[in-house]
Design a protein around this motif. Structure first.
Motif, mmCIF file in Angstrom:
data_model
loop_
_atom_site.group_PDB
_atom_site.id
_atom_site.type_symbol
_atom_site.label_atom_id
_atom_site.label_comp_id
_atom_site.label_asym_id
_atom_site.label_seq_id
_atom_site.Cartn_x
_atom_site.Cartn_y
_atom_site.Cartn_z
ATOM 1 N N ARG A 24 2.975 6.282 7.792
ATOM 2 C CA ARG A 24 2.571 7.596 8.280
ATOM 3 C C ARG A 24 1.585 8.239 7.307
ATOM 4 O O ARG A 24 1.649 8.009 6.097
ATOM 5 N N PRO A 25 0.672 9.061 7.820
ATOM 6 C CA PRO A 25 -0.248 9.774 6.927
ATOM 7 C C PRO A 25 0.512 10.742 6.025
ATOM 8 O O PRO A 25 1.600 11.211 6.364
ATOM 9 N N ALA A 26 -0.093 11.038 4.876
ATOM 10 C CA ALA A 26 0.502 12.007 3.956
ATOM 11 C C ALA A 26 0.385 13.415 4.520
ATOM 12 O O ALA A 26 -0.517 13.726 5.306
ATOM 13 N N SER A 84 -9.662 -11.049 -5.189
ATOM 14 C CA SER A 84 -8.391 -10.322 -5.221
ATOM 15 C C SER A 84 -7.593 -10.743 -3.999
ATOM 16 O O SER A 84 -8.050 -10.578 -2.860
ATOM 17 N N THR A 85 -6.410 -11.288 -4.236
ATOM 18 C CA THR A 85 -5.623 -11.822 -3.123
ATOM 19 C C THR A 85 -5.023 -10.739 -2.257
ATOM 20 O O THR A 85 -4.673 -10.997 -1.105
ATOM 21 N N GLN A 86 -4.891 -9.522 -2.782
ATOM 22 C CA GLN A 86 -4.332 -8.437 -1.967
ATOM 23 C C GLN A 86 -5.092 -7.145 -2.218
ATOM 24 O O GLN A 86 -5.065 -6.592 -3.311
ATOM 25 N N LEU A 87 -5.786 -6.689 -1.202
ATOM 26 C CA LEU A 87 -6.440 -5.390 -1.212
ATOM 27 C C LEU A 87 -5.780 -4.540 -0.130
ATOM 28 O O LEU A 87 -4.782 -3.904 -0.369
ATOM 29 N N GLY A 88 -6.289 -4.609 1.090
ATOM 30 C CA GLY A 88 -5.677 -3.885 2.201
ATOM 31 C C GLY A 88 -6.074 -2.425 2.244
ATOM 32 O O GLY A 88 -6.782 -1.912 1.380
ATOM 33 N N ASP A 89 -5.616 -1.749 3.278
ATOM 34 C CA ASP A 89 -5.931 -0.330 3.473
ATOM 35 C C ASP A 89 -5.167 0.511 2.461
ATOM 36 O O ASP A 89 -4.032 0.925 2.694
ATOM 37 N N GLY A 90 -5.818 0.782 1.342
ATOM 38 C CA GLY A 90 -5.156 1.553 0.296
ATOM 39 C C GLY A 90 -5.226 3.048 0.507
ATOM 40 O O GLY A 90 -4.479 3.804 -0.104
ATOM 41 N N ARG A 91 -6.132 3.488 1.367
ATOM 42 C CA ARG A 91 -6.221 4.922 1.681
ATOM 43 C C ARG A 91 -6.682 5.143 3.122
ATOM 44 O O ARG A 91 -7.330 6.138 3.432
ATOM 45 N N ALA A 92 -6.394 4.176 3.948
ATOM 46 C CA ALA A 92 -6.796 4.268 5.352
ATOM 47 C C ALA A 92 -5.652 3.834 6.251
ATOM 48 O O ALA A 92 -4.794 3.045 5.849
ATOM 49 N N GLY A 112 -8.554 8.356 3.743
ATOM 50 C CA GLY A 112 -8.188 9.429 2.821
ATOM 51 C C GLY A 112 -6.866 10.064 3.188
ATOM 52 O O GLY A 112 -6.576 11.189 2.773
ATOM 53 N N SER A 113 -6.056 9.323 3.952
ATOM 54 C CA SER A 113 -4.814 9.869 4.514
ATOM 55 C C SER A 113 -3.583 9.608 3.658
ATOM 56 O O SER A 113 -2.460 9.759 4.123
ATOM 57 N N GLY A 114 -3.778 9.195 2.400
ATOM 58 C CA GLY A 114 -2.643 9.066 1.496
ATOM 59 C C GLY A 114 -2.318 7.641 1.126
ATOM 60 O O GLY A 114 -2.915 6.680 1.609
ATOM 61 N N ASP A 123 -4.408 7.026 -5.421
ATOM 62 C CA ASP A 123 -3.717 8.129 -4.745
ATOM 63 C C ASP A 123 -3.887 8.103 -3.229
ATOM 64 O O ASP A 123 -3.252 8.872 -2.513
ATOM 65 N N GLY A 124 -4.774 7.216 -2.732
ATOM 66 C CA GLY A 124 -4.948 7.107 -1.283
ATOM 67 C C GLY A 124 -5.707 8.255 -0.660
ATOM 68 O O GLY A 124 -5.751 8.370 0.572
ATOM 69 N N LEU A 125 -6.301 9.104 -1.471
ATOM 70 C CA LEU A 125 -6.940 10.318 -0.964
ATOM 71 C C LEU A 125 -8.462 10.194 -1.020
ATOM 72 O O LEU A 125 -9.011 9.280 -1.624
ATOM 73 N N ALA A 126 -9.140 11.136 -0.405
ATOM 74 C CA ALA A 126 -10.598 11.191 -0.423
ATOM 75 C C ALA A 126 -11.028 12.634 -0.649
ATOM 76 O O ALA A 126 -10.277 13.570 -0.383
ATOM 77 N N ALA A 127 -12.245 12.787 -1.142
ATOM 78 C CA ALA A 127 -12.799 14.112 -1.404
ATOM 79 C C ALA A 127 -13.849 14.470 -0.362
ATOM 80 O O ALA A 127 -14.374 13.597 0.349
ATOM 81 N N VAL A 128 -14.161 15.736 -0.284
ATOM 82 C CA VAL A 128 -15.109 16.232 0.717
ATOM 83 C C VAL A 128 -16.460 15.510 0.605
ATOM 84 O O VAL A 128 -17.046 15.090 1.614
ATOM 85 N N GLY A 129 -16.981 15.344 -0.609
ATOM 86 C CA GLY A 129 -18.301 14.739 -0.781
ATOM 87 C C GLY A 129 -18.406 13.341 -0.204
ATOM 88 O O GLY A 129 -19.265 13.073 0.648
#
Length: 482
Positions: A24-26, A84-92, A112-114, A123-129
């Protein structure tokens, strides 16, 4: 709260169990809509009027629309050449899929959803810029006719994101894609020796992107050929616009042939093949002039994952793969020449066209890439229009007669159709993003209006067609935004 109807049909979640993690999203503090892409919403079969009252909550992940099944997709990848054997959606998170107004299946995902199980300490987040950069550049690429992921919405979260530069206003991007399948998705399972998962993934990808190939004599080889063709065409288009992706890792190379991940990207101004903007590309691996070679390198990594599907006999499979890989350079060259013929306004095809294009680029060195090509439209009748732009006048004068001998009767129209007047100039992008971070979206809106109509010259917009001053250009760097 009444939610807009998304009519999700989530084939990835339904068909590819074991290739994702439900997440679930943060929670967000105070979501505020920065921008909704109403035209794209309509294309997706969504009602912008119904969306408007709930857009901040839906596109921040605060409220999930009916039918959404948020998942973090698994993938691996070569990052700057290291695996890298494991990346994945770290913030998506993939919210789900919809069938758009053209009958095409499209992903709707949050960025940027956590944190997710793939966040690797982030941290799984994104900034406005960075969120607005992706919105802006993706829409510019769509207007330029380049296959691309696109932004459906940008939402400020009301929270802060901590980066090396300090606290930044947080945001979430809603990204739309034909799919989020990557070379790295195949690498994830191949690296684990899970041949059955690779085949399931290939079958899914083929059904989604190339259903006509399922009856081919060697369907997986035909599928690989289709991916190669799409990617060769895409990189040729990048090169024709002076676009530098900046992070051509295999996890950022899509099976659909769409541009994805606009983190450290930028458009080259003064032409120089070695141009690099990304702060993390210290060796210039993904410099402008290296992008075609990286195309072949990345596709070789995809071929490695598919070898068991090409043929049961390993030697035969390797031979088949090598034959395809050896042909990538010629395929790319053909796509690049098609782009260059349009940009130069040439008639038909001639064996000397590659040398003609290279000759122009040699003369263009140090000159603004976009303006240099665009000036050719007027130079058809008045070659003197080029003199004020080009530093190497001697090289230009040697080149002009060869070019004039190859021009199509309607060359000015062809040139104008193939060469934009407005691109997302780096200084203008930075100005717009800085203002947005401070709460002023007006510069962003003005720039978006300019670059989404890139071929129409309009009075009052002259500044948007000019390169940045040398003081800015010499120090400009881009960042991943993670």
């Amino acid at each position: 709260m009444t939610m807009a109807d998304f009519s999700f049909d989530n084939s990835y979640a339904r068909d590819l169990a074991g290739m994702y993690v439900a997440q679930r999203p943060a929670a967000v503090a105070a979501p505020r809509l920065l921008r909704l892409n109403t035209a794209l919403a309509e294309e997706l079969g969504l009602d912008p009027v119904a969306l408007a009252p709930v857009a901040a909550e839906v596109f921040s992940g605060a409220h999930l629309p009916e039918g959404a099944e948020p998942i973090a997709q698994a993938y691996a990848g070569h990052q700057f050449g290291g695996f890298s054997t494991q990346l994945g959606d770290g913030r998506a998170l993939l919210l789900g899929e919809v069938i758009d107004s053209h009958g095409a299946r499209r992903d709707i995902a949050l960025k940027g959803s956590g944190r997710t199980p793939f966040s690797r300490g982030g941290d799984g987040l994104a900034a406005v810029g960075p969120v607005l950069r992706e919105y802006l550049i993706g829409e510019a690429m769509a207007a330029l006719g380049v296959p691309t992921t696109r932004a459906l919405a940008a939402v400020a979260t009301g929270g802060q994101v901590w980066r090396d530069s300090g606290a930044l206003p947080g945001a979430v991007l809603t990204r739309v894609a034909s799919s989020h399948l990557r070379v790295g998705t195949f690498q994830f399972f191949a690296a684990r020796g899970q041949a059955d998962m690779v085949q399931r993934l290939a079958d899914y990808a083929m059904a989604r992107h190339d259903p006509e190939l399922r009856g081919a004599e060697r369907p997986y080889l035909a599928f690989f050929d289709a991916v190669v063709a799409r990617q060769a065409r895409l990189i040729a288009q990048w090169m024709g616009l002076g676009f530098i992706h900046g992070v051509m890792n295999t996890d950022n190379m899509t099976i659909s042939g769409e541009t994805i991940d606009y983190g450290p990207c930028a458009f080259m101004e003064a032409y120089a093949p070695g141009t690099v903007f990304s702060s993390i590309d210290r060796q210039g691996r993904y410099a402008y002039g290296n992008q075609p070679a990286i195309l072949g390198w990345n596709l070789a990594r995809l071929a490695e994952t598919l070898l068991p599907l090409f043929d049961a006999d390993e030697k035969t499979a390797v031979d088949l793969a090598n034959a395809r890989l050896e042909g990538i350079a010629a395929l790319y060259q053909a796509e690049w020449l098609a782009v260059m013929r349009g940009k130069l306004g040439l008639a038909g095809e001639d064996a000397g066209d590659a040398a003609l294009a290279e000759g122009f680029l040699a003369a263009l060195t140090g000159t603004d890439f976009t303006r240099g090509f665009g000036a050719l439209a007027d130079a058809v009748r008045d070659p003197g229009r080029l003199h004020g732009l080009f530093g190497d006048r001697a090289a230009l004068e040697r080149w002009l007669p060869q070019w004039q001998a190859r021009l199509a009767p309607d060359a000015p129209a062809r040139i104008r159709a193939a060469n934009p007047i407005y691109i997302p100039r780096n200084q203008r992008v930075e100005e717009a993003l800085s203002a947005a971070e401070a709460g002023d979206m007006a510069p962003f809106e003005r720039l978006l209006a300019v670059i989404t109509d890139p071929y129409t010259e309009r009075p009052g917009l002259e500044a948007y067609a000019l390169p940045a001053p040398e003081a800015f250009a010499d120090t400009f760097r881009t960042f991943c935004g993670t």
